[in-house]
Design a protein around this motif. Structure first.
Motif, PDB file in Angstrom:
ATOM      1  N   PRO A  86     -33.136  45.217  -5.422  1.00 14.70           N
ATOM      2  CA  PRO A  86     -31.985  45.520  -4.560  1.00 14.70           C
ATOM      3  C   PRO A  86     -31.877  44.528  -3.407  1.00 14.70           C
ATOM      4  O   PRO A  86     -32.881  44.032  -2.894  1.00 14.70           O
ATOM      5  N   GLY A  87     -30.653  44.235  -3.021  1.00 16.42           N
ATOM      6  CA  GLY A  87     -30.418  43.304  -1.912  1.00 16.42           C
ATOM      7  C   GLY A  87     -30.284  41.868  -2.331  1.00 16.42           C
ATOM      8  O   GLY A  87     -29.871  41.024  -1.528  1.00 16.42           O
ATOM      9  N   GLN A  91     -32.533  39.790   0.331  1.00 20.68           N
ATOM     10  CA  GLN A  91     -33.682  40.678   0.518  1.00 20.68           C
ATOM     11  C   GLN A  91     -34.998  39.914   0.382  1.00 20.68           C
ATOM     12  O   GLN A  91     -35.931  40.116   1.169  1.00 20.68           O
TER      13      GLN A  91
END
Length: 372
Positions: A86-87, A91
């Motif tokens: 995610p990200g 991230q």
């Protein structure tokens, strides 16, 4: 610039770093040639002729620069290609606790600290190992080390990880580190240029005296001679220009990095990456232009100045033991029957001939050329 995304900043930084790294590799050839080879015939130096401190620093800077370029490329490949969490890439790039980010910050501080050490060391040598001259630079150097240590501690021990180098917790230490480095480089480079210019000014006095001149006038005066060529005359001037240009370019990069850090911009990434490798470029240029013989010339210049001051006070010196070697000066030995005047009214009590050393050759009073 303030909304420069971290993803674009990382890609731009890797490009800028590799661009400067190419320049760095070219300068490495001249640097290692100056450190490991000697003379016009370019023979390998013997172990006792090698400046091992400079060799170790050169290899460390080469390893750090190469490792950081490879690390930056790996980081981008991992973030943009391999990371599927995610990200997205953002991230992965903002994980400040990741070993890649920690290692690259460590590379930055170590490379710049090594570069500053060499610059101060060169200044210390040029000023005949006078500690008093380099005290301001050394104090700033220690302050920079303290900032680097604090920066690494903060970056490693933060309780949360998804931040950039512009976060409020890290930015003050980066800004302080770059500001101290910039001030130290300005002071030390100025001291170097001043000393080299002073030596060059003394050399110019001998060159302007003509191909052959006498220390005292009259039929029994003892002559000395200075042989100069168009290529030899600006030797130290070229050194001044190289030191000034490389120092100014490096200081400008550090200043720009400091500005973008204070402005809370992600442009800190490409500029700091370029500055890291530029440290090695500056080091290589200085080493290539400052050979061991050049170190000896500056040290002997200081001895000559002190000898001249002693001679001016009327102290007696033996022609067989006095060596005014700041410019390669050797005592003049008059032939049998030559009368040596006592030019006390002129403040000169020793006759000499000069031998001026330059980067690639030694040109003596008889016009002979010898390799260093």
């Amino acid at each position: 610039m303030l909304d420069f995304p971290i993803t674009e900043a990382q890609l731009t930084g890797n490009f800028c770093e590799t661009l400067v790294y190419g320049i760095y590799l070219v300068t490495c050839i001249s640097c290692f040639k100056a450190l490991l080879m000697i003379g016009k015939e370019e023979r390998w130096r013997k172990p006792n002729e090698i400046r091992w401190i400079m060799v170790v620093v050169a290899f460390l800077l080469f390893w750090i620069s190469t490792f950081d370029v490879a690390n930056g490329l790996y980081h981008n490949i991992r973030a943009f290609v391999q990371y599927k969490g995610p990200g997205g890439a953002t991230q992965d790039l903002t994980n400040i606790h990741d070993w890649v980010n920690v290692a690259r910050s460590f590379d930055q501080t170590i490379a710049m600290t090594l570069g500053d050490f060499v610059l101060i060391y060169r200044c210390w040598i040029v000023y005949s190992k006078r500690w008093l001259v380099v005290i301001p630079s050394f104090i700033l150097y220690l302050a920079g080390i303290a900032m680097a240590i604090k920066l690494m501690i903060v970056e490693i021990t933060l309780s949360y990880s998804n931040i950039t180098l512009n976060s409020g917790e890290i930015r003050p230490w980066w800004s302080a580190f770059f500001a101290i480095t910039m001030a130290q480089n300005v002071i030390t480079t100025a001291l170097l240029i001043w000393r080299i210019w002073k030596v060059e000014r003394e050399n110019s006095k001998f060159r302007r005296s003509g191909p052959t001149s006498g220390i005292s006038s009259g039929p029994n005066s003892i002559p000395y001679s200075v042989q100069s060529t168009p290529s030899s005359q600006p030797a130290l001037r070229r050194v001044i220009r190289v030191v000034a240009e490389s120092g100014a370019a490096y200081t400008l990069l550090v200043f720009m990095t400091f500005v973008v850090s204070v402005c809370n911009s992600n442009a800190l990434y490409p500029l700091s990456d370029a500055t890291l490798v530029a440290t090695g470029v500056c080091f290589n240029v200085i080493i290539a232009r400052c050979s061991p013989r050049r170190d000896q010339e500056f040290t002997q210049y200081d001895t000559q100045m002190r000898s001249h001051m002693e001679l001016g006070t009327g102290q007696s010196h033996s022609l067989n033991t006095l060596r005014l070697s700041g410019h390669g000066m050797k005592p003049y030995e008059p032939s049998h029957g030559t009368k040596v005047r006592n030019p006390s009214d002129e403040g000169i009590q020793v006759a000499f001939k000069t031998e001026v050393h330059y980067d690639s050759q030694s040109i003596n009073s008889r016009g002979e050329q010898r390799p260093w």
